[in-house]
Scaffold this active site. Sequence first.
Site, PDB file in Angstrom:
ATOM      1  CE  LYS A 202     -65.217 -31.804 -39.374  1.00 24.17           C
ATOM      2  NZ  LYS A 202     -64.959 -33.186 -39.778  1.00 24.17           N
ATOM      3  N   GLY A 379     -64.812 -42.191 -28.645  1.00 28.88           N
ATOM      4  CA  GLY A 379     -65.632 -42.671 -29.763  1.00 28.88           C
ATOM      5  C   GLY A 379     -66.685 -43.670 -29.291  1.00 28.88           C
TER       6      GLY A 379
HETATM    7  P1  AMP Z   1     -64.246 -32.756 -31.195  1.00 28.51           P
HETATM    8  O1  AMP Z   1     -63.087 -33.612 -31.573  1.00 28.51           O
HETATM    9  O2  AMP Z   1     -65.319 -32.682 -32.192  1.00 28.51           O
HETATM   10  O3  AMP Z   1     -64.731 -33.048 -29.793  1.00 28.51           O
HETATM   11  O4  AMP Z   1     -63.679 -31.274 -31.171  1.00 28.51           O
HETATM   12  C1  AMP Z   1     -62.745 -30.828 -30.246  1.00 28.51           C
HETATM   13  C2  AMP Z   1     -62.044 -29.655 -30.821  1.00 28.51           C
HETATM   14  O5  AMP Z   1     -63.001 -28.653 -31.122  1.00 28.51           O
HETATM   15  C3  AMP Z   1     -61.059 -29.046 -29.865  1.00 28.51           C
HETATM   16  O6  AMP Z   1     -59.768 -29.233 -30.379  1.00 28.51           O
HETATM   17  C4  AMP Z   1     -61.448 -27.593 -29.839  1.00 28.51           C
HETATM   18  O7  AMP Z   1     -60.363 -26.719 -29.941  1.00 28.51           O
HETATM   19  C5  AMP Z   1     -62.343 -27.430 -31.060  1.00 28.51           C
HETATM   20  N1  AMP Z   1     -63.268 -26.312 -30.920  1.00 28.51           N
HETATM   21  C6  AMP Z   1     -64.062 -26.029 -29.883  1.00 28.51           C
HETATM   22  N2  AMP Z   1     -64.729 -24.871 -30.088  1.00 28.51           N
HETATM   23  C7  AMP Z   1     -64.333 -24.408 -31.277  1.00 28.51           C
HETATM   24  C8  AMP Z   1     -64.643 -23.246 -32.030  1.00 28.51           C
HETATM   25  N3  AMP Z   1     -65.508 -22.339 -31.560  1.00 28.51           N
HETATM   26  N4  AMP Z   1     -64.064 -23.089 -33.215  1.00 28.51           N
HETATM   27  C9  AMP Z   1     -63.178 -24.013 -33.681  1.00 28.51           C
HETATM   28  N5  AMP Z   1     -62.843 -25.121 -33.024  1.00 28.51           N
HETATM   29  C10 AMP Z   1     -63.408 -25.320 -31.837  1.00 28.51           C
END
Ligand code: AMP
Length: 399
Positions: A202, A379
């Site tokens: 996100k 975090g």
């Molecule tokens: P975060 O916790 O924000 O660092 O997000 C990590 C997660 O983002 C991982 O579990 C990834 O699978 C997911 N992620 C990465 N790229 C994508 C994408 N293109 N669409 C959906 N989820 C994603």
Amino acid sequence: MIFNKKTIEDINIKGKKILVRCDFNVPLSEGKITDENRLLGALPTINYLIEKGGKVILCSHLGKPKGEAKPELSLKPVADRLSELLNKDVKFLKDDNVISESVKKEIEQLKDSEIALLENTRFRKEETKNDEIFSKELASVCDIFVNDAFGTAHRAHCSTVGVTNFVKDSVCGYLIQKELKFLGDAVEQPVRPFTAILGGAKVSDKINVINNLLEKVDNLIIGGGMAYTFLKANGYEVGNSLVEEDKLDYAKDMMKKAEEKNVKFLIPVDHVIANEFSKDAKAIITEEKNIEKGYMGLDIGPKTVELYKKAILESKTIVWNGPMGVFEFKNFENGTKTIAKALAENKEATTIIGGGDSAAAVNMFQLGEKMTHISTGGGASLEFLEGIALPGIVALNDK
Ligand code: AMP
């Protein structure tokens, strides 16, 4: 970076009761620790305190028991494994209340250089509220408080902040010093070119990080789910990809800011797409930036990989937080894997992995050893990159 907090080397340890807040929040599967990096990270401080003849009382949270004593989140497996790693008995002070009269008695009986571990601090509902009573209870068992839990330094809880109000000497351990040195030097005095790579699901989680890093970096590389909000803001079709509609204006503002600051802002130029979010989904490579209806972007494409790789290989300082795609699915791991390899290949750069999923990815590809530093706090490192003062560190005594 100017670091003006007292450390364990600034105080007299011999014969003192020392409460050490560690980050033993490790993944467990059927009572077994599946990744012990955080335990290993805590050893230098513990070893120093034992060597100097302190009576060492360790404490930590584990998981989210939400103020209840959940047996599956007991720190007992950590005590057992630490005993092996330290080659010394770590006495587990099992008590659902964490601190009690009997726990206090056992602590009083500790001899110099002996070690004990308290039960999961989050078994107490007061812990996450930074409540005074539990903070005082924690303070009552020690002469000195040491914070070495970088992974929880961004939280103001009883065992990270509250306790410091009731102990005369509150100082930091080696792990916190090491984390701050690597992250701090990278951000405050980077050898240039300085490149930040941001990915993950996100945009909303990384708003302040993007804004702050644009003041400091030469290149900002965007991948993962958050890239599609930037692509859409630029007028491209993104199909069913993850998009935060309410962040489109923000994305435009950030790209404008990058231009004003002369920061190269890299977003994907091609993609690996699929018609469903599944590990078995068929991976299709697009020719260009647009993604057709009915498909979603799950990884950066090969042209993007080359573009990002070039920027990485030309950099001297690299900070990475967040995967480039859904690296947990084999068909969509390539972007994250190749970027990790490019970091490993660049021997002249300082490479810093900001914990969380990017650390998991680097370790999954067995490239951990090749990085300069992998943070133990996802975090906390993100908040540090946002330019926020971490409360667990602010609370410690100044030199
Ligand atoms: P975060 O916790 O924000 O660092 O997000 C990590 C997660 O983002 C991982 O579990 C990834 O699978 C997911 N992620 C990465 N790229 C994508 C994408 N293109 N669409 C959906 N989820 C994603």
